[in-house]
Write an enzyme that holds these catalytic residues in place. Structure first.
Site, PDB file in Angstrom:
ATOM      1  CB  SER A 484      65.508  23.736  37.769  1.00  0.00           C
ATOM      2  OG  SER A 484      66.555  24.660  38.037  1.00  0.00           O
ATOM      3  CG  ASP A 485      70.902  23.186  39.179  1.00  0.00           C
ATOM      4  OD1 ASP A 485      70.097  22.822  40.064  1.00  0.00           O
ATOM      5  OD2 ASP A 485      71.904  23.881  39.439  1.00  0.00           O
ATOM      6  CB  CYS A 486      69.473  18.674  41.328  1.00  0.00           C
ATOM      7  SG  CYS A 486      70.457  19.835  42.301  1.00  0.00           S
TER       8      CYS A 486
END
Length: 756
Positions: A484-486
């Site tokens: 998700s954060d990548c």
């Protein structure tokens, strides 16, 4: 002195080990070959570092050692090669920075030299001390040749990372000596050819024995040593592959586990069910005498299933798990387990392993399951099979060479993650339109374009994978696990550059929408965001955590870091595409920010699960609040977060948090003093929240500028990252990206402030 005389002198000085009524040197243990090559890798003092090269093959990083003089001459070392290896760069001193923006420019001047040909920034991703042993053991048991230059630098790295006082190894590079770290790394050194009588081995072995010997190792170590034949499988708590036959509706079905847990326990279960053991060799026989306090032949293996040293027992097994293990070991396996069911479970496990290999082109999720999958393929397909060849080939992508030697990274790189932050660093300094940095940024944009994942995995539902189309992985698209954060950080970077005058639109609107569609599948019921997929079961599943050395490992969790990354990406997206899934995005952001507020600790900070620790997560949380207009002035949550950070500032203007904070859940100062990375995190959080007092920020900026070297770089300090609460991991590019981000933000917000 003749070779015979030298050997005699050496023998006279060799340490000995007492085993019952016998006293013998380990080098005297007889050779037991059984078809396995007994020839050890050649060990030298060190390799010639001028012969190492980093090959960047479209984001696949491998280290090459050029033994041929002509080949070395034709392929000269780059600045990046020399930097990674700790060799002199002989760069000229830059004009001393008078203002923060000068320091950013100096930093970028240095950092651009580390950009690799495909456009990304490489780095080591080491820290955990259990990764390299798994790789080496998998090579050894599958008779994969270990080149002398690998063996030599593995030896050098492990010697360099031995505890300076007791000679053992911990769970990670800053940890205290444990049975897990010591027994696995000692074994690794023996497998690559280090003699048991080497003084460093004698010291490490003494520490291992003081800790109780190998019988006191945690579950994962007992698994590897049983696979190697140094232990009996009876010492390993059950890992039944039959779990994979459970219907999906069953609350404990493995598809509900965290992705790393299920991808490790999948091959582990197959191998434990087969009770497969490597062919016996001289070294294996010797290790049986070296690793244990007890006589090997007298050990009651089953009685030591739950024996573990307190240092390794970070997450003690629950009474529930102990009860289940007892029933499986003493009732199910010996009396009730039908062969047809075991065969069916093993076959399905192999099919899931096949899909993992196919979906990642044999790169696999990470080195632990990659090493185990290699052994599974060796058993299933044979030593000369295509699957074994591909696993051997791709295993090199996990390895990294640095000044200390050769280590194993936590994944096959940090490529997409670090590249995204590098782009944002330039943006935060207001330099994206500066033609000086355009070539570097253009290469980075082209890299992210090439690494976007363009399709979902084959048989997505069958192999329990999350939607990924339009996303980015932490490393590269070969590995192919969107996070998700990548996805969020890469998407922000793409939008930033493609909306900057002069940059082309390489990623069209539909591909941007694909990324958004995938991001919107990650939100949990709580409103927060996890990493690889939304949580599929509750935290009660930790009662079945068999990996004693880690916490919070059985299921996914919501994280302030991931939640913030998604919120800020969606907020940026809305500015440019206000009409796409408008109501849904607004609802997603509202729920996410509400969760961020709920996750705030009473002291005002947030607990970090991927960086150390409260400093890291509080930076992200304040950025999340800022993205919806909540700052120090108008938000009690932002004010409390800022007050928490300011309360931890040191006299010299910096911040310094120890990895112990991740383990204990309480803020702990690092004994080495202020760190530029943590100082940058704190400053970024304060500036995002528009903290009204410039003086604390100014003091921190001054410290960062003073730590910058004349050539523009910053030196490595303490470890920066963490996972599963207890294991630390390195992010060495953070000392560039976050320091320059903080400096650039200060220059933009306080253009007239004089710092030095």
């Amino acid at each position: 002195m003749t070779k015979k005389q030298a050997n005699a002198v050496r023998a006279a000085r060799e340490p000995v080990l007492e085993k019952g009524s016998t006293r013998k040197r380990f080098s005297d243990v007889p050779i037991v070959n059984n078809g396995h090559s007994s020839k050890r890798p050649r060990i030298e003092d060190r390799t010639d570092f001028s012969r190492w090269r980093m090959r960047d093959d479209e984001s696949r990083q491998t280290w090459q050692y050029l033994e041929d003089d002509e080949a070395a001459k034709e392929w000269p070392q780059t600045y990046a090669d020399k930097y990674f290896l700790g060799l002199p760069l002989n760069l000229p001193d830059l004009e001393p920075a008078k203002q923060p923006l000068d320091a950013v420019r100096n930093g970028l001047t240095f950092f651009e030299k580390l950009q690799l040909p495909s456009g990304h920034w490489g780095c080591e991703y080491g820290g955990p001390m259990f990764l390299l042993p798994g790789t080496v053991i998998s090579w050894y048991v599958t008779k994969t040749p270990i080149p002398w230059y690998y063996a030599t630098e593995i030896k050098n790295y492990l010697f360099a990372r031995a505890h300076p006082e007791d000679g053992g190894w911990g769970l990670h590079i800053e940890g205290e000596s444990s049975v897990f770290g010591t027994v696995l790394n000692y074994t690794t050194l023996r497998l690559v050819g280090v003699d048991a009588d080497h003084p460093k081995m004698v010291k490490a072995r003494a520490t291992l024995h003081k800790l109780g010997g190998a019988t006191h190792a945690p579950h994962w170590a007992k698994f590897w040593l049983s696979l190697l034949g140094v232990m009996h499988w009876d010492i390993v708590n059950p890992v039944p592959p039959e779990l994979w036959l459970l219907p999906d509706w069953v609350p404990i079905a493995p598809w509900r586990w965290w992705i790393h847990m299920r991808q490790v326990f999948l091959p582990m279960g197959y191998l434990a069910s087969k009770k497969w053991t490597a062919e016996e060799t001289e070294t294996i026989v010797s290790l049986r005498k070296e690793l244990f306090v007890e006589d090997w032949e007298e050990i009651n293996w089953a009685s030591h299933r739950n024996t573990i040293h307190p240092m390794d027992n970070y997450h003690p097994k629950s009474w529930l798990l102990n009860s289940v293990n007892w029933l499986l070991a003493n009732v199910w396996n010996p009396y009730l387990r039908p062969k047809f069911l075991a065969d069916k479970a093993e076959a399905w496990a192999l099919e899931l392993i096949r899909m993992e290999d196919e979906n990642t082109d044999y790169a696999d999720l990470a080195p632990v399951n990659a090493a185990m999958n290699l052994v599974c393929c060796y058993i299933r397909d044979g030593p000369d099979s295509e699957s074994v060849r591909r696993h051997r080939e791709r295993s090199h992508e996990f390895l990294w060479v640095k000044d200390e030697g050769l280590l194993c990274n936590g994944t096959n790189g940090v490529q997409c993650w670090d590249t995204a932050f590098a782009i944002q660093t330039v943006m935060d300094a207001g330099l994206t339109e500066d033609p000086r940095w355009r070539p570097m940024l253009m290469k980075a944009l082209e890299y992210l374009d090439s690494q976007q994942i363009r399709e979902n995995v084959k048989d997505q539902a069958k192999c329990y994978r999350q939607q990924r189309k339009g996303g980015w992985a932490f490393s590269n698209k070969d590995q192919g696990y969107a996070v998700s954060d990548c996805v969020s950080e890469a998407l922000k970077s793409v939008i930033i550059l493609q909306k900057t005058p002069g940059f082309p639109t390489l990623i069209d609107d539909q591909r941007i929408f694909d990324a958004i569609d995938t991001l919107l599948t990650y939100q949990s019921r709580s409103g927060g965001f996890a990493s690889y997929e939304p949580p599929r079961a509750g935290t009660w599943m930790e009662n079945l955590n068999a990996a004693e050395v880690f916490g919070n490992i059985m299921v996914e969790y919501d994280y302030p870091e991931c939640t913030t990354a998604v919120v800020t990406a969606l907020s940026l997206f809305k500015k440019h595409w206000p009409d796409y899934r408008t109501d849904e995005i607004r609802g997603f952001v509202d729920r996410a920010v509400k969760w961020i507020k709920i996750a705030q600790k009473p002291h005002g900070g947030w607990y970090g699960s991927w960086g150390i620790c409260f400093t890291y997560a509080t930076m992200f949380a304040l950025e999340s609040l800022s993205s919806i207009g909540e700052t120090y002035k108008n938000s009690s949550n932002a004010k409390r977060g800022c007050d928490f950070l300011v309360s931890k500032q040191r006299e010299d203007g910096g911040w310094s948090e120890s990895y112990k904070a991740c383990e204990t859940g309480e803020y702990v100062e690092h004994p080495s003093g202020s760190q530029v990375v943590m100082t940058s995190w704190a400053l970024i959080g304060l500036m995002k929240a528009k903290y009204p007092d410039a003086e604390p920020i100014k003091k921190g900026i001054k410290l960062i500028m003073e730590r910058q070297q004349p050539n523009g770089e910053w030196l490595q300090e303490a470890i920066e990252g963490v996972f599963n609460k207890s294991c630390m991991i390195s992010y060495p590019n953070y000392k560039f990206t976050f320091t320059m981000k903080a400096l650039g933000m200060f220059a933009e917000r306080y253009p007239d402030e004089k710092v030095v």
